[in-house]
Design a protein around this motif. Sequence first.
Motif, PDB file in Angstrom:
ATOM      1  N   ASN A   2      44.564  15.898  32.742  1.00  0.00           N
ATOM      2  CA  ASN A   2      44.092  14.635  33.306  1.00  0.00           C
ATOM      3  C   ASN A   2      42.861  14.851  34.174  1.00  0.00           C
ATOM      4  O   ASN A   2      42.661  15.912  34.742  1.00  0.00           O
ATOM      5  CB  ASN A   2      45.193  13.985  34.147  1.00  0.00           C
ATOM      6  N   ARG A   3      42.056  13.819  34.290  1.00  0.00           N
ATOM      7  CA  ARG A   3      40.840  13.862  35.116  1.00  0.00           C
ATOM      8  C   ARG A   3      41.153  13.439  36.541  1.00  0.00           C
ATOM      9  O   ARG A   3      42.065  12.656  36.781  1.00  0.00           O
ATOM     10  CB  ARG A   3      39.800  12.917  34.524  1.00  0.00           C
ATOM     11  N   THR A   6      42.846  10.022  38.039  1.00  0.00           N
ATOM     12  CA  THR A   6      43.844   9.467  37.130  1.00  0.00           C
ATOM     13  C   THR A   6      45.110   9.105  37.896  1.00  0.00           C
ATOM     14  O   THR A   6      45.561   9.866  38.752  1.00  0.00           O
ATOM     15  CB  THR A   6      44.199  10.496  36.028  1.00  0.00           C
ATOM     16  N   ILE A   8      48.951   8.925  38.266  1.00  0.00           N
ATOM     17  CA  ILE A   8      50.035   9.758  37.767  1.00  0.00           C
ATOM     18  C   ILE A   8      51.346   9.031  37.994  1.00  0.00           C
ATOM     19  O   ILE A   8      51.614   8.543  39.092  1.00  0.00           O
ATOM     20  CB  ILE A   8      50.059  11.128  38.502  1.00  0.00           C
ATOM     21  N   GLU A  10      55.086  10.201  36.823  1.00  0.00           N
ATOM     22  CA  GLU A  10      55.839  11.220  36.089  1.00  0.00           C
ATOM     23  C   GLU A  10      57.195  11.465  36.709  1.00  0.00           C
ATOM     24  O   GLU A  10      57.409  11.196  37.887  1.00  0.00           O
ATOM     25  CB  GLU A  10      55.069  12.543  36.080  1.00  0.00           C
ATOM     26  N   TYR A  31      53.061  19.958  39.337  1.00  0.00           N
ATOM     27  CA  TYR A  31      52.034  19.402  40.206  1.00  0.00           C
ATOM     28  C   TYR A  31      52.366  19.778  41.645  1.00  0.00           C
ATOM     29  O   TYR A  31      53.524  19.672  42.065  1.00  0.00           O
ATOM     30  CB  TYR A  31      52.000  17.872  40.136  1.00  0.00           C
ATOM     31  N   THR A  52      47.908   9.655  42.679  1.00  0.00           N
ATOM     32  CA  THR A  52      46.579   9.849  42.103  1.00  0.00           C
ATOM     33  C   THR A  52      46.251  11.336  42.076  1.00  0.00           C
ATOM     34  O   THR A  52      46.448  12.028  43.085  1.00  0.00           O
ATOM     35  CB  THR A  52      45.514   9.106  42.938  1.00  0.00           C
ATOM     36  N   GLU A  56      42.583  19.487  40.508  1.00  0.00           N
ATOM     37  CA  GLU A  56      43.364  20.045  39.410  1.00  0.00           C
ATOM     38  C   GLU A  56      44.746  20.473  39.909  1.00  0.00           C
ATOM     39  O   GLU A  56      44.868  21.335  40.780  1.00  0.00           O
ATOM     40  CB  GLU A  56      42.654  21.240  38.794  1.00  0.00           C
TER      41      GLU A  56
END
Length: 67
Positions: A2-3, A6, A8, A10, A31, A52, A56
């Motif tokens: 993902n950029r 983005t 999120i 999840e 993450y 968000t 990375e």
Amino acid sequence: MNRIGTRIDETGTLVRDGGGFALRRDVGGRYQLDLHRVPVDEVEKRVRIVGTLVSEGLVDVDGVSIA
């Protein structure tokens, strides 16, 4: 991958990671989480996080709930 920026949304297992927390994702990987509150009741449980991607592998979390 993902950029940055983005949204999120999840599910996975919330785990302690050093001095912070991480989401061990249901789809594999993890993450690091930037949390605004400490979710001690949800540690080692399956949760849903919404937030968000700010770099990375790092999510600025808006909310954590039991999945």
